[in-house]
Motif scaffolding. Structure first.
Motif, short mmCIF file in Angstrom:
data_model
loop_
_atom_site.label_atom_id
_atom_site.label_comp_id
_atom_site.label_asym_id
_atom_site.label_seq_id
_atom_site.Cartn_x
_atom_site.Cartn_y
_atom_site.Cartn_z
N ARG A 195 1.41 -0.88 -0.16
CA ARG A 195 0.32 -0.02 0.11
C ARG A 195 0.48 1.75 -0.04
O ARG A 195 0.54 2.42 0.50
CB ARG A 195 -0.52 0.24 0.90
N VAL A 196 2.22 1.12 0.16
CA VAL A 196 2.68 2.04 0.27
C VAL A 196 3.62 2.57 -1.66
O VAL A 196 4.26 1.31 -2.07
CB VAL A 196 4.17 2.04 0.73
N VAL B 235 6.20 7.20 0.33
CA VAL B 235 7.44 7.93 0.53
C VAL B 235 8.48 9.18 -1.14
O VAL B 235 8.38 8.28 -2.00
CB VAL B 235 8.63 6.96 0.49
N LEU B 236 9.08 9.33 -0.54
CA LEU B 236 9.78 10.45 -1.76
C LEU B 236 10.91 10.53 -1.04
O LEU B 236 11.58 10.80 -0.32
CB LEU B 236 9.44 12.01 -1.21
N VAL C 159 3.17 11.20 3.75
CA VAL C 159 3.88 11.36 3.20
C VAL C 159 4.60 11.31 3.64
O VAL C 159 4.98 12.72 4.20
CB VAL C 159 4.13 12.62 1.54
N VAL C 160 6.25 11.06 3.49
CA VAL C 160 7.42 10.80 4.43
C VAL C 160 8.69 10.45 3.20
O VAL C 160 8.49 10.09 2.04
CB VAL C 160 7.68 9.12 5.18
N ALA C 161 9.12 11.65 3.51
CA ALA C 161 10.60 12.35 2.90
C ALA C 161 12.06 11.15 3.36
O ALA C 161 11.83 11.80 4.44
CB ALA C 161 10.81 13.56 2.71
N ILE D 224 10.52 3.51 3.91
CA ILE D 224 9.61 2.87 3.26
C ILE D 224 8.86 1.29 4.78
O ILE D 224 7.45 1.72 4.54
CB ILE D 224 9.80 1.16 2.28
N THR D 225 9.57 0.40 5.40
CA THR D 225 8.68 0.29 7.05
C THR D 225 8.27 0.54 7.51
O THR D 225 7.42 0.66 7.83
CB THR D 225 10.42 -0.23 7.64
N TRP D 226 8.50 2.91 7.69
CA TRP D 226 7.65 3.07 8.61
C TRP D 226 6.03 3.27 7.89
O TRP D 226 5.14 3.56 8.41
CB TRP D 226 8.30 4.29 8.75
N ALA D 227 6.81 3.65 6.78
CA ALA D 227 5.18 3.76 5.33
C ALA D 227 4.52 2.82 6.01
O ALA D 227 3.49 3.29 5.76
CB ALA D 227 5.83 4.23 4.43
N THR D 228 5.20 1.16 5.76
CA THR D 228 4.15 0.33 5.22
C THR D 228 2.77 0.17 6.66
O THR D 228 2.20 0.41 6.39
CB THR D 228 4.64 -0.77 5.46
N GLU D 229 3.96 0.77 8.10
CA GLU D 229 2.89 0.47 9.32
C GLU D 229 2.07 1.25 9.15
O GLU D 229 1.20 1.43 9.95
CB GLU D 229 4.44 0.67 10.41
#
Length: 242
Positions: free
Chosen positions: A9-10, A48-49, A88-90, A177-182
C-alpha cells in the motif's frame, strides 16, 4: 525522471535526475505533482519521496529557477504533496538544499540518512521562498533554527535536524518504507483528518464545518467499529477507509 515503485500500500516516488543531483526544473515538478496524485488515485495509503544516487534534491535547477513557469510548477507540486490525503514520508538520503528542503518539509515526516543536509540559501542568490515555507519551517524546526537557515544561510546536518525536530527518525530509504508500511495499516480517515488539522496550524485553509464533519466521520466510521472488534478479538485491524 520520476520512478515509482509500489510496496504493498506504499508508493515510493524517486527523483531520478542524477546528472543534476535531482535538481528540480518545471518538467520534474510537474511529473512529481502528477505522480503524487496518480499514486493516491491508485489507492496508495502512504507515499515515500526520495532521490536517486547520493542526493535527495540539490535544489532548483538554476537554468530554470528564474522563470515564472518554474515558480508556478514548483509551488503546485509542493501543495500536491501537502494536500495529499495520505501521509507522505521524505526519505532524505543526502543533501536537500533550497527547493530540496522545501520538498522535504512539504512531506509529513522525514527520515534522514547520515549524509542528509538541509539549507535554504536564497539570500545568497537574491531569491525568496513563499510565506508558507517560512511558517512551516519555523513550526517544524523552531523559529531560531528557521532564522539561522533563512537569515544566516546556515545548514543543518542529520544530527542537528533530529535534535531540532526537523527530522523525526534517522535511517535509510528502507527504514522509511518500513515506517510508511506501518502507517499505511492505520485508519485512513483518521490520518487524513489529523493531517488536515496539522496543516492548518501552518496556514489555516479548511472550513470549520468541513473539519467538524471529517471529525464526526472518523467516530461514525466502519473503521472505528473495526478497530473495536479487532481489539476485542485480539487481532490486527483491517481498515478500509470508510
Amino acid at each position: 525522471m520520476i520512478v515509482r515503485t509500489d510496496h504493498g500500500r506504499v508508493a515510493v516516488l524517486t527523483l531520478d535526475r542524477p546528472q543534476k543531483r535531482n535538481a528540480l526544473n518545471a518538467e520534474l515538478c510537474n511529473m512529481l505533482r502528477d505522480s503524487v496524485r496518480g499514486a493516491v488515485a491508485d489507492g496508495a495509503r502512504a507515499l515515500v519521496l526520495t532521490g536517486s544516487g547520493t542526493s535527495f534534491c540539490s535544489g532548483a535547477d538554476l537554468d530554470d529557477v528564474y522563470t515564472a513557469d518554474f515558480r508556478d510548477a514548483h509551488y503546485a507540486m509542493l501543495h500536491a504533496v501537502v494536500d495529499a490525503p495520505v501521509p507522505v514520508v521524505a526519505a532524505v538520503n543526502g543533501p536537500a538544499i533550497g527547493a530540496g528542503t522545501q520538498l522535504a518539509i512539504a512531506a509529513d515526516l522525514r527520515v534522514v540518512a547520515p549524509t542528509a543536509l538541509f539549507g535554504v540559501p536564497t539570500a545568497k542568490i537574491g531569491l525568496a521562498v513563499d510565506p508558507w515555507t517560512i511558517r512551516r519551517l519555523s513550526v517544524l524546526a523552531g523559529n531560531g533554527t528557521a532564522r539561522a537557515l533563512l537569515l544566516g544561510c546556515a545548514q543543518l546536518d542529520a544530527d542537528a535536524a533530529l535534535a531540532c525536530g526537523l527530522a523525526e527518525r534517522a535511517g535509510s530509504g528502507a527504514d522509511a518504507i518500513t515506517w510508511a508500511t506501518e502507517i499505511a495499516e492505520l485508519a485512513p480517515l483518521t490520518l487524513a483528518y489529523s493531517k488536515r488539522v496539522l496543516n492548518d496550524i501552518v496556514e489555516p485553509v479548511s472550513d470549520a464545518a468541513e473539519l467538524d464533519a471529517a471529525f464526526a466521520a472518523c467516530w461514525g466510521s466502519e473503521d472505528r467499529a473495526e478497530g473495536r472488534r479487532a481489539r476485542q478479538e485480539k487481532r490486527r485491524p483491517e481498515f478500509r477507509g470508510r
